[in-house]
Design an enzyme around this catalytic site. Structure first.
Site, PDB file in Angstrom:
ATOM      1  N   SER A 272      -5.859   5.589   2.888  1.00 12.33           N
ATOM      2  CA  SER A 272      -4.775   5.394   3.598  1.00 12.33           C
ATOM      3  C   SER A 272      -4.397   6.150   4.592  1.00 12.33           C
ATOM      4  O   SER A 272      -3.369   6.230   5.484  1.00 12.33           O
ATOM      5  CB  SER A 272      -3.327   5.275   2.636  1.00 12.33           C
ATOM      6  OG  SER A 272      -3.361   3.974   1.986  1.00 12.33           O
TER       7      SER A 272
ATOM      8  N   SER B 247      -2.485   2.638   4.488  1.00 15.80           N
ATOM      9  CA  SER B 247      -1.099   2.145   4.127  1.00 15.80           C
ATOM     10  C   SER B 247      -0.199   3.298   5.025  1.00 15.80           C
ATOM     11  O   SER B 247       1.120   2.737   5.294  1.00 15.80           O
ATOM     12  CB  SER B 247      -0.692   2.154   2.702  1.00 15.80           C
ATOM     13  OG  SER B 247      -0.715   3.439   2.139  1.00 15.80           O
TER      14      SER B 247
ATOM     15  N   LYS C  42       5.326  10.232   5.585  1.00 19.82           N
ATOM     16  CA  LYS C  42       5.373   8.880   4.882  1.00 19.82           C
ATOM     17  C   LYS C  42       6.361   8.848   4.013  1.00 19.82           C
ATOM     18  O   LYS C  42       6.815   9.820   3.414  1.00 19.82           O
ATOM     19  CB  LYS C  42       3.982   8.904   4.303  1.00 19.82           C
ATOM     20  CG  LYS C  42       3.819   7.360   3.718  1.00 19.82           C
ATOM     21  CD  LYS C  42       2.123   7.446   3.290  1.00 19.82           C
ATOM     22  CE  LYS C  42       1.819   6.183   2.802  1.00 19.82           C
ATOM     23  NZ  LYS C  42       0.273   6.203   2.452  1.00 19.82           N
TER      24      LYS C  42
HETATM   25  N1  GLN Z   1      -6.100   0.064   0.577  1.00 15.37           N
HETATM   26  C1  GLN Z   1      -6.181   0.776  -0.573  1.00 15.37           C
HETATM   27  C2  GLN Z   1      -5.181   0.191  -1.429  1.00 15.37           C
HETATM   28  O1  GLN Z   1      -4.506  -0.556  -1.059  1.00 15.37           O
HETATM   29  C3  GLN Z   1      -5.829   2.144  -0.126  1.00 15.37           C
HETATM   30  C4  GLN Z   1      -4.343   2.590  -0.322  1.00 15.37           C
HETATM   31  C5  GLN Z   1      -4.147   4.137  -0.200  1.00 15.37           C
HETATM   32  O2  GLN Z   1      -4.992   4.880   0.178  1.00 15.37           O
HETATM   33  N2  GLN Z   1      -2.851   4.527  -0.561  1.00 15.37           N
HETATM   34  O3  GLN Z   1      -4.982   0.704  -2.761  1.00 15.37           O
END
Ligand code: GLN
Length: 471
Positions: A175, A151, A76
């Site tokens: 994410s 994400s 990532k």
């Molecule tokens: N959807 C969550 C957020 O926007 C999770 C993001 C993540 O785990 N990095 O914060």
């Protein structure tokens, strides 16, 4: 050589000299080109083939190439690498190349893995559809009209598309697990402190972890064996013992079905898959019964309050001077500099920074930030109490199946609500895994298992048993 082969199989063949790492990597790069329209990668490793040749050389010389010999891995793009830029899918970091490598990347490479590229994400890992990327959205390889989740959407898509056998994502509130569920692969969020965050660009550092995605659980175990354990450069890992081999024991285990994570409003297609998974666990000898985690109802609000606060502080360093090209290069006058600088963050990141300035501020902290911290500790207490009786908790990973691109963009609060089943594990610091358990109208659905802290090995064993019974 099948590109969909499990990572452990690729490593075995490469170590035995039956397949060359060079061939594996050449074919993977070809797959990356063939799937370019899915917009999975932000950059490709220019040294991938020469690194593969080095592994082949080690095999020829009879030295140990490592347990991930020749395995194509994607990373990532919020995890630092020296060979490629680290963009966090943000214009703010355009041109930034890290002077050091993340511990997790170093550890994978030490085991012979080949990093093939950096994957797309929601900007600074804020989002759950991979649509909030300065590089455009990633499309779901199972059906390109749908979002891949996020994400770490690029990471999950790379594994689903056969453009990597293993990927590393980051999981602050789901994410890794959310895109794993949407793309039909396995994804794991380790216990907080199990894996080094050194070289992971911080979003909400008090609750996030790097976690692996792969097509099957045994490959998640393989990745964890390589990356987990203490790292002197991240003090939160001091208590970690690396994941060792796991046993698939579900027989006689007590599993709690979290009522608040499978409410009446649950999508019916997700419910069908979930109920089949629970029956599968029962058929393996587990005793499953409903349990209640009351704080779940407040967890999303607490999560966004805490993460915005940490994000506001962590992102203050991006001032267009210290990282990336910077704007001075372009000869901006000061007032224009301020305006242009602001536009280097996308809308979701701006939203978080604004909230993150407000909720912990004097006069409001008691109403928002401190209350969120109370929810976090009550939730943790509730979860710990359940683990006094139950070995695992189970829920659908996401309450809905994958949806179409653009479908959820208008209502950020509704989107946040889809994190309801994943944020609890982060707030309580517990390990959680998403296992692909079936489909709904042809689109993948994942089921989540959660365990007590540092029970990562046994949890992955149970996940492997679940994976076996739902196939
Ligand atoms: N959807 C969550 C957020 O926007 C999770 C993001 C993540 O785990 N990095 O914060």
């Amino acid at each position: 050589m099948d590109l969909e082969a499990p990572a452990h199989e690729i490593a075995r063949l490469v170590s035995a000299g039956s397949v060359s790492a060079e061939e594996v990597i050449e074919r993977t790069l070809e797959r990356m080109r063939d799937t370019e329209r899915l917009n999975i990668f932000i950059s490709t490793n220019p040294d991938a083939v020469s690194e593969a040749r080095r592994i082949d050389g080690m095999v020829r010389d009879g030295s140990d190439p490592g347990r991930l010999a020749g395995v194509p891995v994607s990373i990532k793009d919020n995890i630092c690498t020296r060979a490629m830029p680290t963009t966090c899918a943000s214009r703010m970091l355009e041109g930034y190349v890290s002077p050091y490598e993340a511990t997790v990347v170093e550890r994978l490479r030490r085991e012979g893995a080949i990093i093939v590229g950096k994957t797309n994400l929601d900007e600074f890992a804020m989002g759950l559809t991979t649509e909030f990327s300065a590089y455009g959205p990633t499309l779901n390889p199972r059906d390109p009209r749908y979002v891949p989740g996020g994400s770490s959407g690029g990471s999950a898509a790379s594994v689903a598309a056969g453009a990597a056998a293993i990927s590393l994502g980051s999981d602050t509130g789901g994410s890794v697990r959310n895109p794993a569920s949407f793309c039909g692969v396995a994804g794991f969020k380790p216990t907080y402190g199990m894996v080094s965050r050194y070289g992971l660009v911080s979003y909400a550092n008090s609750i996030e972890q790097v976690g692996p995605l792969a097509r099957t659980i045994p490959d998640i175990v393989l990745a964890m064996q390589a990356i987990s354990g203490p790292d002197p450069r991240d003090g939160t890992t001091a208590g970690a013992r690396p994941v060792s081999d796991t046993e698939d024991i579900v027989d006689g285990k007590r599993i709690g079905i979290v009522r608040q994570m499978a409410p009446d409003s649950l999508h019916p297609g997700v419910r069908t898959v979930f109920e089949r998974a629970v029956s599968g666990l029962e058929s393996l000898g587990a005793a499953c019964e409903e349990v209640s985690l009351e704080m779940v109802d407040y967890s999303v609000a607490a999560y966004y309050t805490i993460t915005s606060t940490e994000a506001g502080s962590n992102l203050a360093r991006y001032d267009n001077i210290r990282y990336g090209y910077g704007l001075e290069r372009e000869g901006y006058e000061f007032h224009r500099y301020v305006a242009a600088s602001r536009d280097r963050f996308g809308p979701e990141v701006k939203r978080r920074i604004i909230a993150g300035g407000f909720v912990p501020s004097a006069g409001y902290a008691g109403r928002y930030f401190l209350k969120a911290l109370k929810v976090k500790s009550r939730l943790t207490r509730e979860v710990n109490r359940l683990f006094g009786t139950y070995d695992y908790l189970v829920s659908p990973t996401v309450p809905v199946p994958p949806f179409r691109l653009g479908e959820m963009l208008d209502d950020p609060v509704e989107l946040f609500q889809l994190d309801i089943n994943t944020v609890a594990a982060n707030l309580a610091g517990k390990p959680a895994v998403s296992v692909p358990c079936g489909t709904c109208d042809g689109l993948p659905v994942g089921v989540q298992l959660i365990a007590d802290s540092f029970r990562d090995g046994p949890l992955l064993g149970a996940a492997r048993a679940l994976e076996g019974v739902v196939q």
